[in-house]
Design a protein around this motif. Structure first.
Motif, PDB file in Angstrom:
ATOM      1  N   ARG A 177       0.841  -1.195   0.000  1.00 13.51           N
ATOM      2  CA  ARG A 177       0.000   0.000   0.000  1.00 13.51           C
ATOM      3  C   ARG A 177       0.875   1.244   0.000  1.00 13.51           C
ATOM      4  O   ARG A 177       1.874   1.317   0.714  1.00 13.51           O
ATOM      5  CB  ARG A 177      -0.930   0.003   1.219  1.00 13.51           C
ATOM      6  CG  ARG A 177      -1.948  -1.112   1.190  1.00 13.51           C
ATOM      7  CD  ARG A 177      -2.967  -0.978   2.307  1.00 13.51           C
ATOM      8  NE  ARG A 177      -2.360  -1.156   3.619  1.00 13.51           N
ATOM      9  CZ  ARG A 177      -2.129  -2.345   4.168  1.00 13.51           C
ATOM     10  NH1 ARG A 177      -2.430  -3.456   3.504  1.00 13.51           N
ATOM     11  NH2 ARG A 177      -1.591  -2.432   5.372  1.00 13.51           N
ATOM     12  N   LYS A 212       0.696   5.610   0.033  1.00 14.09           N
ATOM     13  CA  LYS A 212      -0.129   6.802   0.226  1.00 14.09           C
ATOM     14  C   LYS A 212       0.309   7.885  -0.740  1.00 14.09           C
ATOM     15  O   LYS A 212       1.484   8.238  -0.813  1.00 14.09           O
ATOM     16  CB  LYS A 212       0.009   7.299   1.670  1.00 14.09           C
ATOM     17  CG  LYS A 212      -1.064   8.292   2.077  1.00 14.09           C
ATOM     18  CD  LYS A 212      -1.016   8.558   3.582  1.00 14.09           C
ATOM     19  CE  LYS A 212      -2.163   9.460   4.004  1.00 14.09           C
ATOM     20  NZ  LYS A 212      -2.155   9.691   5.478  1.00 14.09           N
ATOM     21  N   ASN A 267       3.687  -1.085   4.093  1.00 11.58           N
ATOM     22  CA  ASN A 267       2.283  -1.037   4.490  1.00 11.58           C
ATOM     23  C   ASN A 267       2.098  -0.274   5.794  1.00 11.58           C
ATOM     24  O   ASN A 267       1.151   0.517   5.945  1.00 11.58           O
ATOM     25  CB  ASN A 267       1.718  -2.455   4.626  1.00 11.58           C
ATOM     26  CG  ASN A 267       1.507  -3.124   3.284  1.00 11.58           C
ATOM     27  OD1 ASN A 267       1.449  -2.454   2.250  1.00 11.58           O
ATOM     28  ND2 ASN A 267       1.395  -4.434   3.282  1.00 11.58           N
ATOM     29  N   ASP A 296      -0.052   3.128   6.404  1.00 15.54           N
ATOM     30  CA  ASP A 296      -1.137   3.144   7.402  1.00 15.54           C
ATOM     31  C   ASP A 296      -0.837   4.053   8.580  1.00 15.54           C
ATOM     32  O   ASP A 296      -1.645   4.144   9.525  1.00 15.54           O
ATOM     33  CB  ASP A 296      -1.385   1.719   7.909  1.00 15.54           C
ATOM     34  CG  ASP A 296      -1.893   0.786   6.813  1.00 15.54           C
ATOM     35  OD1 ASP A 296      -2.416   1.302   5.805  1.00 15.54           O
ATOM     36  OD2 ASP A 296      -1.753  -0.436   6.958  1.00 15.54           O
TER      37      ASP A 296
END
Length: 212
Positions: A42, A44, A135, A139
């Motif tokens: 992931r 951002k 990740n 997060d």
């Protein structure tokens, strides 16, 4: 079982996939019963979190000869798969060209087959650690507090073959690590011996580190 199949080895193999079909290839291979790994992390960006493939165009496959040998021939024709990566393309090209004698061709058969990634289990573990760090960063999860002497990993593929030890905090979310350059030597019994050939210290952002 063919002679070629008898020469296959267990381990992690690298597959090249068709453009933007990594996940499609993984799905079809797993439907056939193969174990695969496509590192997805992931990221951002502009306030939104999106998923990205760590190695676009590639996929890892764990070959278990006991359960996978009979269906090995289906891998290349699987949807989304372009080819299995060969690490000795020169030998492969010579055999395919027909310019080798029968004796030379027989001797080269084992080199023509795809080979597993050297130390594949260790490399996959390191990639999983990198994905976990990325990740957590996306997060907003801060890394665990580090203590001097802790083994750490860094979320940068350039450092995946290095051993790192946390030495001290420098304040302002920075710290000092000791990087050990490791030389690996395969012994006659098949085991691998690691020797530290060089060490250096480096200051890094603590957000880029995680306990090993």
């Amino acid at each position: 079982m063919s002679i070629r199949e008898c020469l296959l080895e267990e381990g992690w193999y690298l597959l090249k996939t068709k453009v933007r079909q990594e996940l499609r290839a993984m799905e079809h291979l797993e439907n056939l019963g193969f174990d695969t790994y496509c590192p997805v992390f992931r990221q951002k960006s502009k306030g939104a979190v999106k998923e990205e493939i760590l190695f676009p165009g590639y996929l890892f496959l764990l070959l278990d000869l006991e359960k996978d040998l009979k269906k090995f021939h289906t891998i290349r024709s699987c949807r989304g798969v372009q080819e299995m990566v060969h690490f000795n393309r020169i030998t492969r090209q010579l055999v395919n060209s027909g310019r080798m004698s029968k004796k030379e061709e027989e001797k080269a058969k084992s080199d023509v087959l795809p080979k597993p990634i050297p130390n594949g289990d260790d490399i996959i573990d390191e990639i999983r650690n990198i994905v976990k760090i990325l990740n957590n960063k996306a997060d907003g999860i801060k890394p665990d507090a580090l203590e001097p002497g802790d083994r750490v990993v860094m979320n940068n593929p350039l450092f995946k073959h290095l051993e790192m030890t946390f030495e001290k905090s420098l304040g302002s979310y920075r710290g000092q690590i000791l990087i050990s350059h490791i030389q690996e030597q395969r012994l006659s019994d098949g085991s691998t011996q690691k020797t530290v050939v060089k060490e250096r210290r480096m200051n890094v952002n603590l957000d880029d580190l995680e306990k090993a």
